[in-house]
Enzyme design. Structure first.
Site, PDB file in Angstrom:
ATOM      1  N   ASP A  15      -6.469   7.119  -8.243  1.00 48.18           N
ATOM      2  CA  ASP A  15      -6.526   5.991  -9.178  1.00 48.18           C
ATOM      3  C   ASP A  15      -7.842   5.274  -8.897  1.00 48.18           C
ATOM      4  O   ASP A  15      -8.524   5.558  -7.906  1.00 48.18           O
ATOM      5  CB  ASP A  15      -5.329   5.049  -8.956  1.00 48.18           C
ATOM      6  CG  ASP A  15      -5.351   3.841  -9.893  1.00 48.18           C
ATOM      7  OD1 ASP A  15      -5.695   4.014 -11.080  1.00 48.18           O
ATOM      8  OD2 ASP A  15      -5.067   2.712  -9.439  1.00 48.18           O
ATOM      9  N   SER A  16      -8.166   4.310  -9.757  1.00 45.57           N
ATOM     10  CA  SER A  16      -9.349   3.502  -9.500  1.00 45.57           C
ATOM     11  C   SER A  16      -9.126   2.590  -8.288  1.00 45.57           C
ATOM     12  O   SER A  16     -10.081   2.234  -7.598  1.00 45.57           O
ATOM     13  CB  SER A  16      -9.664   2.639 -10.728  1.00 45.57           C
ATOM     14  OG  SER A  16      -8.525   1.859 -11.059  1.00 45.57           O
ATOM     15  N   CYS A  78      -3.614   7.311 -12.996  1.00 46.72           N
ATOM     16  CA  CYS A  78      -4.367   6.250 -13.663  1.00 46.72           C
ATOM     17  C   CYS A  78      -4.287   6.547 -15.152  1.00 46.72           C
ATOM     18  O   CYS A  78      -4.666   7.636 -15.593  1.00 46.72           O
ATOM     19  CB  CYS A  78      -5.817   6.291 -13.182  1.00 46.72           C
ATOM     20  SG  CYS A  78      -6.926   5.216 -14.106  1.00 46.72           S
ATOM     21  N   GLU A 155      -4.745  -6.249  -7.839  1.00 53.71           N
ATOM     22  CA  GLU A 155      -5.655  -5.917  -6.731  1.00 53.71           C
ATOM     23  C   GLU A 155      -5.749  -7.095  -5.752  1.00 53.71           C
ATOM     24  O   GLU A 155      -5.965  -6.919  -4.566  1.00 53.71           O
ATOM     25  CB  GLU A 155      -7.056  -5.573  -7.271  1.00 53.71           C
ATOM     26  CG  GLU A 155      -7.134  -4.251  -8.031  1.00 53.71           C
ATOM     27  CD  GLU A 155      -7.125  -3.007  -7.130  1.00 53.71           C
ATOM     28  OE1 GLU A 155      -7.654  -3.069  -6.012  1.00 53.71           O
ATOM     29  OE2 GLU A 155      -6.559  -1.975  -7.557  1.00 53.71           O
ATOM     30  N   CYS A 187      -0.292   1.201 -17.381  1.00 56.97           N
ATOM     31  CA  CYS A 187      -1.353   1.136 -16.367  1.00 56.97           C
ATOM     32  C   CYS A 187      -0.599   1.186 -15.054  1.00 56.97           C
ATOM     33  O   CYS A 187       0.411   0.491 -14.886  1.00 56.97           O
ATOM     34  CB  CYS A 187      -2.139  -0.171 -16.496  1.00 56.97           C
ATOM     35  SG  CYS A 187      -3.253  -0.486 -15.101  1.00 56.97           S
ATOM     36  N   HIS A 189      -1.107  -0.005 -12.316  1.00 54.25           N
ATOM     37  CA  HIS A 189      -1.027  -1.267 -11.573  1.00 54.25           C
ATOM     38  C   HIS A 189       0.192  -2.091 -12.006  1.00 54.25           C
ATOM     39  O   HIS A 189       0.695  -2.900 -11.228  1.00 54.25           O
ATOM     40  CB  HIS A 189      -2.279  -2.122 -11.818  1.00 54.25           C
ATOM     41  CG  HIS A 189      -3.497  -1.682 -11.053  1.00 54.25           C
ATOM     42  ND1 HIS A 189      -4.171  -0.516 -11.337  1.00 54.25           N
ATOM     43  CD2 HIS A 189      -4.169  -2.269 -10.018  1.00 54.25           C
ATOM     44  CE1 HIS A 189      -5.208  -0.410 -10.518  1.00 54.25           C
ATOM     45  NE2 HIS A 189      -5.229  -1.447  -9.711  1.00 54.25           N
TER      46      HIS A 189
HETATM   47  N1  DGL Z   1      -4.525   1.856 -12.723  1.00 54.79           N
HETATM   48  C1  DGL Z   1      -5.377   2.219 -13.787  1.00 54.79           C
HETATM   49  C2  DGL Z   1      -4.670   2.596 -15.044  1.00 54.79           C
HETATM   50  O1  DGL Z   1      -3.550   3.070 -14.953  1.00 54.79           O
HETATM   51  C3  DGL Z   1      -6.730   1.654 -13.926  1.00 54.79           C
HETATM   52  C4  DGL Z   1      -6.962   0.238 -13.913  1.00 54.79           C
HETATM   53  C5  DGL Z   1      -8.450  -0.026 -14.013  1.00 54.79           C
HETATM   54  O2  DGL Z   1      -9.180   0.470 -13.168  1.00 54.79           O
HETATM   55  O3  DGL Z   1      -8.840  -0.699 -14.959  1.00 54.79           O
HETATM   56  O4  DGL Z   1      -5.187   2.472 -16.126  1.00 54.79           O
END
Ligand code: DGL
Length: 269
Positions: A15-16, A78, A155, A187, A189
């Site tokens: 993931d990022s 991600c 984050e 997402c 997150h």
């Molecule tokens: N967790 C990521 C996603 O599912 C990326 C969030 C990001 O880096 O903007 O899109």
């Protein structure tokens, strides 16, 4: 980077940032004997504000980084990166995105055929969920909402902050007013925010976390041999493209009691 730490066959996941830990946690709980290599591309986060070409470049580099290890599958944990995934394997290694599983779960859950999609700007602009849902059921109405402020809040570890609640309330207003009965946490997150989102939208709206279906798909593929059942040492090795104890703290917090065994620097530019 060196693949010499004893894993014979691991599952690579990236993931990022910390969002992929929500997927890793579900995978670890379902597959306790597997080894995982987690890559957090913290130096280039967020992906959600980047163009498809840039994200495609990151995707390629991250997968190639993971393929330098003896990995038997790669999970793109991600959504923003999943929007540019083309195909279900990479150099013969099975590749899993998080869009297809989320779309499938949402179609199954929505009784009124009205699905909300929360995601980054990149995910919303790509229309990837809308296309995936309509491939399964063209009658479903989709309401998309980009939520660019949510990734930094996660984050930062601010999921319970009153400010975060206000921001979430604002993002959730349009999908609720448009009558969705199902909401995709599009997402990785966002599952960290799931209890608060559920409280804000009420119990009648089903929240979809792609990780649940993804786990089922991976278990199916391990059972039928698409993914080899060779096991490593059962460890989780974490690599990040930038350093930072805060990332470690939030990552471990998301994983709860599942230990993260080592943290190392990944030189990807
Ligand atoms: N967790 C990521 C996603 O599912 C990326 C969030 C990001 O880096 O903007 O899109």
């Amino acid at each position: 980077m060196s693949p010499e730490w004893g894993v014979m066959s691991a599952i690579g996941i990236f993931d990022s940032g910390v969002g992929g830990f929500t997927v890793l946690k579900a995978l670890r709980a379902a597959l306790p004997d597997e080894s995982f290599i987690y890559l957090g591309d913290t130096a280039r986060l967020p992906y959600g504000s980047k163009s498809p070409d840039t994200i495609r470049h990151y995707l390629k580099q991250n997968i190639e980084f993971l393929l330098a290890f003896p990995v038997k599958a790669v999970i793109v944990a991600c959504n923003s990166a999943s929007t540019v995934v083309d195909g279900d394997h990479w150099q013969g290694i099975p590749l899993y995105d998080v869009i297809q599983p989320g779309a499938l779960a949402a179609v199954k859950a929505s009784k009124q055929k009205k699905v909300g999609i929360l995601g980054t700007r990149a995910t919303v602009a790509s229309q990837a969920y809308v296309k995936a849902i309509h491939e399964i059921d063209a009658q479903i109405e989709c309401v998309q909402q980009s939520c660019p402020l949510l990734v930094p809040l996660v984050e930062e570890g601010w999921e319970n902050d009153p400010m975060s609640r206000m921001i979430m309330t604002r993002y959730l207003t349009a999908p609720i007013n448009q009558g969705v009965d199902t909401l995709i946490l599009g997402c990785t997150h966002y599952p960290v925010l799931k209890p608060i989102i559920q409280e804000l939208v009420g119990p009648d709206i089903a929240l979809i976390d792609s990780a649940d279906v993804l786990v089922d798909n991976l278990k199916r593929d391990l059972a039928d041999g698409r993914v080899t059942t060779d096991l490593g040492a059962g460890t989780i090795e974490v690599w990040t493209t930038d350093s930072g104890s805060h990332f470690h703290e939030i990552g471990q917090r998301i994983m709860g009691s599942w230990p993260l065994d080592s943290w190392q620097h990944a030189d990807i530019r």
